[in-house]
Design a protein around this motif. Structure first.
Motif, PDB file in Angstrom:
ATOM      1  N   ASP A 107       0.846  -1.205   0.000  1.00 22.69           N
ATOM      2  CA  ASP A 107       0.000   0.000   0.000  1.00 22.69           C
ATOM      3  C   ASP A 107       0.877   1.250   0.000  1.00 22.69           C
ATOM      4  O   ASP A 107       1.656   1.479   0.924  1.00 22.69           O
ATOM      5  N   VAL A 108       0.741   2.086  -1.049  1.00 20.43           N
ATOM      6  CA  VAL A 108       1.533   3.312  -1.162  1.00 20.43           C
ATOM      7  C   VAL A 108       0.672   4.560  -0.959  1.00 20.43           C
ATOM      8  O   VAL A 108       1.069   5.656  -1.353  1.00 20.43           O
ATOM      9  N   SER A 109      -0.458   4.398  -0.334  1.00 23.64           N
ATOM     10  CA  SER A 109      -1.384   5.529  -0.163  1.00 23.64           C
ATOM     11  C   SER A 109      -0.702   6.709   0.522  1.00 23.64           C
ATOM     12  O   SER A 109      -0.114   6.576   1.600  1.00 23.64           O
ATOM     13  N   GLY A 110      -0.785   7.884  -0.126  1.00 19.49           N
ATOM     14  CA  GLY A 110      -0.288   9.120   0.455  1.00 19.49           C
ATOM     15  C   GLY A 110       1.212   9.279   0.522  1.00 19.49           C
ATOM     16  O   GLY A 110       1.708  10.274   1.043  1.00 19.49           O
ATOM     17  N   LYS A 111       1.977   8.339  -0.006  1.00 15.21           N
ATOM     18  CA  LYS A 111       3.434   8.417   0.123  1.00 15.21           C
ATOM     19  C   LYS A 111       4.002   9.450  -0.851  1.00 15.21           C
ATOM     20  O   LYS A 111       3.484   9.664  -1.946  1.00 15.21           O
ATOM     21  N   THR A 112       5.094  10.108  -0.414  1.00 12.67           N
ATOM     22  CA  THR A 112       5.776  11.115  -1.222  1.00 12.67           C
ATOM     23  C   THR A 112       7.201  10.646  -1.498  1.00 12.67           C
ATOM     24  O   THR A 112       7.502   9.462  -1.382  1.00 12.67           O
ATOM     25  N   ASN A 113       8.068  11.572  -1.846  1.00 13.43           N
ATOM     26  CA  ASN A 113       9.422  11.265  -2.286  1.00 13.43           C
ATOM     27  C   ASN A 113      10.147  10.340  -1.308  1.00 13.43           C
ATOM     28  O   ASN A 113      10.189  10.595  -0.116  1.00 13.43           O
ATOM     29  N   GLY A 114      10.716   9.257  -1.813  1.00 11.57           N
ATOM     30  CA  GLY A 114      11.485   8.367  -0.950  1.00 11.57           C
ATOM     31  C   GLY A 114      11.505   6.952  -1.478  1.00 11.57           C
ATOM     32  O   GLY A 114      10.810   6.593  -2.433  1.00 11.57           O
ATOM     33  N   LEU A 115      12.319   6.106  -0.833  1.00 13.57           N
ATOM     34  CA  LEU A 115      12.418   4.684  -1.142  1.00 13.57           C
ATOM     35  C   LEU A 115      11.848   3.925   0.054  1.00 13.57           C
ATOM     36  O   LEU A 115      12.355   4.028   1.171  1.00 13.57           O
ATOM     37  N   TYR A 116      10.801   3.152  -0.168  1.00 11.93           N
ATOM     38  CA  TYR A 116      10.083   2.466   0.910  1.00 11.93           C
ATOM     39  C   TYR A 116      10.323   0.965   0.796  1.00 11.93           C
ATOM     40  O   TYR A 116      10.116   0.377  -0.265  1.00 11.93           O
ATOM     41  N   ARG A 117      10.754   0.350   1.899  1.00 12.41           N
ATOM     42  CA  ARG A 117      11.059  -1.073   1.935  1.00 12.41           C
ATOM     43  C   ARG A 117      10.237  -1.743   3.039  1.00 12.41           C
ATOM     44  O   ARG A 117      10.204  -1.257   4.172  1.00 12.41           O
ATOM     45  N   HIS A 118       9.603  -2.876   2.691  1.00 15.01           N
ATOM     46  CA  HIS A 118       8.815  -3.615   3.687  1.00 15.01           C
ATOM     47  C   HIS A 118       8.897  -5.108   3.399  1.00 15.01           C
ATOM     48  O   HIS A 118       8.843  -5.519   2.237  1.00 15.01           O
ATOM     49  N   PRO A 119       9.026  -5.938   4.454  1.00 16.14           N
ATOM     50  CA  PRO A 119       8.850  -7.382   4.259  1.00 16.14           C
ATOM     51  C   PRO A 119       7.351  -7.683   4.141  1.00 16.14           C
ATOM     52  O   PRO A 119       6.547  -7.211   4.945  1.00 16.14           O
ATOM     53  N   ILE A 120       6.976  -8.457   3.145  1.00 11.07           N
ATOM     54  CA  ILE A 120       5.565  -8.746   2.878  1.00 11.07           C
ATOM     55  C   ILE A 120       5.397 -10.241   2.700  1.00 11.07           C
ATOM     56  O   ILE A 120       6.216 -10.907   2.040  1.00 11.07           O
ATOM     57  N   ALA A 121       4.334 -10.790   3.268  1.00 12.34           N
ATOM     58  CA  ALA A 121       4.079 -12.235   3.201  1.00 12.34           C
ATOM     59  C   ALA A 121       3.505 -12.617   1.840  1.00 12.34           C
ATOM     60  O   ALA A 121       2.773 -11.849   1.204  1.00 12.34           O
ATOM     61  N   LEU A 122       3.843 -13.813   1.412  1.00  9.54           N
ATOM     62  CA  LEU A 122       3.283 -14.356   0.177  1.00  9.54           C
ATOM     63  C   LEU A 122       1.865 -14.866   0.423  1.00  9.54           C
ATOM     64  O   LEU A 122       1.545 -15.383   1.493  1.00  9.54           O
ATOM     65  N   ASP A 123       1.016 -14.711  -0.579  1.00  6.83           N
ATOM     66  CA  ASP A 123      -0.308 -15.326  -0.502  1.00  6.83           C
ATOM     67  C   ASP A 123      -0.155 -16.839  -0.442  1.00  6.83           C
ATOM     68  O   ASP A 123       0.809 -17.396  -1.007  1.00  6.83           O
ATOM     69  N   PRO A 124      -1.065 -17.542   0.234  1.00 12.08           N
ATOM     70  CA  PRO A 124      -0.938 -19.002   0.333  1.00 12.08           C
ATOM     71  C   PRO A 124      -0.922 -19.653  -1.048  1.00 12.08           C
ATOM     72  O   PRO A 124      -1.639 -19.209  -1.959  1.00 12.08           O
ATOM     73  N   PRO A 125      -0.132 -20.708  -1.232  1.00 10.25           N
ATOM     74  CA  PRO A 125      -0.119 -21.411  -2.523  1.00 10.25           C
ATOM     75  C   PRO A 125      -1.379 -22.252  -2.660  1.00 10.25           C
ATOM     76  O   PRO A 125      -2.146 -22.428  -1.700  1.00 10.25           O
ATOM     77  N   PRO A 126      -1.617 -22.807  -3.846  1.00 10.99           N
ATOM     78  CA  PRO A 126      -2.787 -23.693  -4.017  1.00 10.99           C
ATOM     79  C   PRO A 126      -2.699 -24.902  -3.085  1.00 10.99           C
ATOM     80  O   PRO A 126      -1.615 -25.296  -2.658  1.00 10.99           O
ATOM     81  N   ALA A 127      -3.842 -25.471  -2.783  1.00 12.34           N
ATOM     82  CA  ALA A 127      -3.883 -26.665  -1.930  1.00 12.34           C
ATOM     83  C   ALA A 127      -3.039 -27.768  -2.551  1.00 12.34           C
ATOM     84  O   ALA A 127      -3.121 -28.047  -3.754  1.00 12.34           O
ATOM     85  N   GLY A 128      -2.196 -28.382  -1.728  1.00 15.39           N
ATOM     86  CA  GLY A 128      -1.322 -29.444  -2.192  1.00 15.39           C
ATOM     87  C   GLY A 128       0.054 -28.966  -2.619  1.00 15.39           C
ATOM     88  O   GLY A 128       0.927 -29.778  -2.903  1.00 15.39           O
ATOM     89  N   VAL A 129       0.253 -27.631  -2.682  1.00 15.94           N
ATOM     90  CA  VAL A 129       1.544 -27.054  -3.073  1.00 15.94           C
ATOM     91  C   VAL A 129       2.100 -26.302  -1.874  1.00 15.94           C
ATOM     92  O   VAL A 129       1.353 -25.695  -1.105  1.00 15.94           O
ATOM     93  N   ARG A 130       3.434 -26.325  -1.710  1.00 14.63           N
ATOM     94  CA  ARG A 130       4.053 -25.588  -0.619  1.00 14.63           C
ATOM     95  C   ARG A 130       5.262 -24.816  -1.137  1.00 14.63           C
ATOM     96  O   ARG A 130       5.858 -25.166  -2.168  1.00 14.63           O
ATOM     97  N   TYR A 131       5.590 -23.739  -0.421  1.00 14.83           N
ATOM     98  CA  TYR A 131       6.789 -22.978  -0.753  1.00 14.83           C
ATOM     99  C   TYR A 131       8.011 -23.661  -0.155  1.00 14.83           C
ATOM    100  O   TYR A 131       7.949 -24.227   0.936  1.00 14.83           O
ATOM    101  N   VAL A 132       9.113 -23.592  -0.876  1.00 13.25           N
ATOM    102  CA  VAL A 132      10.381 -24.119  -0.392  1.00 13.25           C
ATOM    103  C   VAL A 132      11.202 -22.933   0.094  1.00 13.25           C
ATOM    104  O   VAL A 132      11.703 -22.143  -0.702  1.00 13.25           O
TER     105      VAL A 132
END
Length: 318
Positions: free
Chosen positions: A193-218
């Protein structure tokens, strides 16, 4: 009269004694059969038939087998049983143990459900199993790398624009059945979400959406997203501008260049061609030599603006 009556009474008593004492074995056997028939009818009247669910427990292959069960196996199968009412009630109160299916090989295509697989108390008869068999489908488990995608949401502040979006790591491994993994084009992060942000470099850790059933992230199921927000820029092109020479006298080929200026709207609005001066500095190249030539970069100095020069270099001869 008395003797006739006496005779008749004696005859009747004799007949009664004979009726009870003759053929005692046959009479006893008849009595046993009669009592058994009554008992059988009473048992038949007490017996009931019920259909109950029995849990299914799967013993699946371990991860090293690289096999995945694609069939959805029902949590229960239904069996119809018959028995005395009190026996059925006791069985239901105690619970029927689940039926266990050994699928550890990873290649079982069909399982037949047979009476011997069910544990029922003595006196309870299994009549019907539904379903009588389970057809199973399997696939190989594979692992592949797919890119991570970061959607951007929200409106940044007026007068600003979104620059490059960087995601680290850029890819992630996914593991699961071949038919599911091979069609995955990317792994999606939750929205940034970049709502209202102005000049700058913004860094955030963000979670991945869950994978399909039966698949997992490595690996880790998140990534760091960096978004640059900068002033909204416009561009204006200035053509055939004469190249000025600094640091000595020389000839330049080509003698003119095109300059595209990118800057905020207010900077572009006040910009005139007289302020856009392409220059080439030959002082370092000459270094006291009387004659020579060199290919040197062309520069344009502007405050709060970026300049793109074409061609970016020229041939200078002195």
């Amino acid at each position: 009269m008395i003797s006739g009556a006496s005779f008749s009474l004696e005859g009747l008593l004799a007949w009664g004694r004979a009726a009870f004492t003759q053929n005692l074995g046959l009479k006893g056997l008849s009595l046993v059969f009669a009592l058994g028939l009554v008992a059988y009818h009473r048992v038949q009247q007490d017996e009931q038939q019920r259909t109950i669910p029995v849990g299914v427990v799967l013993r699946l292959p371990d991860d090293s087998a690289k096999r995945a069960l694609m069939t959805t196996v029902p949590a229960n199968v239904h069996v119809t049983v018959r028995g005395a009412e009190h026996e059925l009630d006791a069985m239901l109160q105690a619970g029927v143990p689940p039926v266990e299916l050994d699928l550890r090989s990873g290649y079982v295509a069909r399982v037949n459900l047979e009476p011997g697989m069910f544990t029922l108390p003595h006196g309870v008869e299994l009549k019907v199993i539904d379903p009588v068999a389970l057809d199973l489908e399997w696939e190989d488990v594979i692992t592949r790398e797919i890119p991570i995608q970061s959607p951007i949401t929200g409106n940044i502040a007026d007068g600003y624009e979104k620059g490059e979006v960087l995601v680290e790591p850029k890819t992630i491994g996914v593991q699961g059945p071949r038919s599911l993994v091979e069609v995955m084009q990317f792994a999606r992060l939750a929205a940034f979400d970049v709502s209202g942000k102005t000049n700058g470099l913004y860094r955030h850790p963000i979670a991945l959406d869950p994978p399909p059933a039966g698949v997992r992230y490595v690996g880790e199921s998140n990534a760091t997203v960096a978004v640059e927000i900068r002033r909204r820029t416009m561009h204006e092109k200035f053509q055939n501008l004469q190249v000025e020479i600094l640091g000595g006298r020389a000839m330049v080929k080509p003698s003119t260049v095109d300059v595209t200026v990118r800057a905020p709207q207010e900077v572009i609005a006040g910009l005139r061609s007289a302020l856009v001066v392409p220059r080439v500095d030959i002082a370092a190249a000459v270094q006291g030599s009387a004659h020579g030539s060199a290919v040197l970069p062309v520069v344009v100095d502007l405050a709060n603006a970026d300049a793109e020069i074409q061609p970016p270099t020229v041939l200078v001869s002195w």
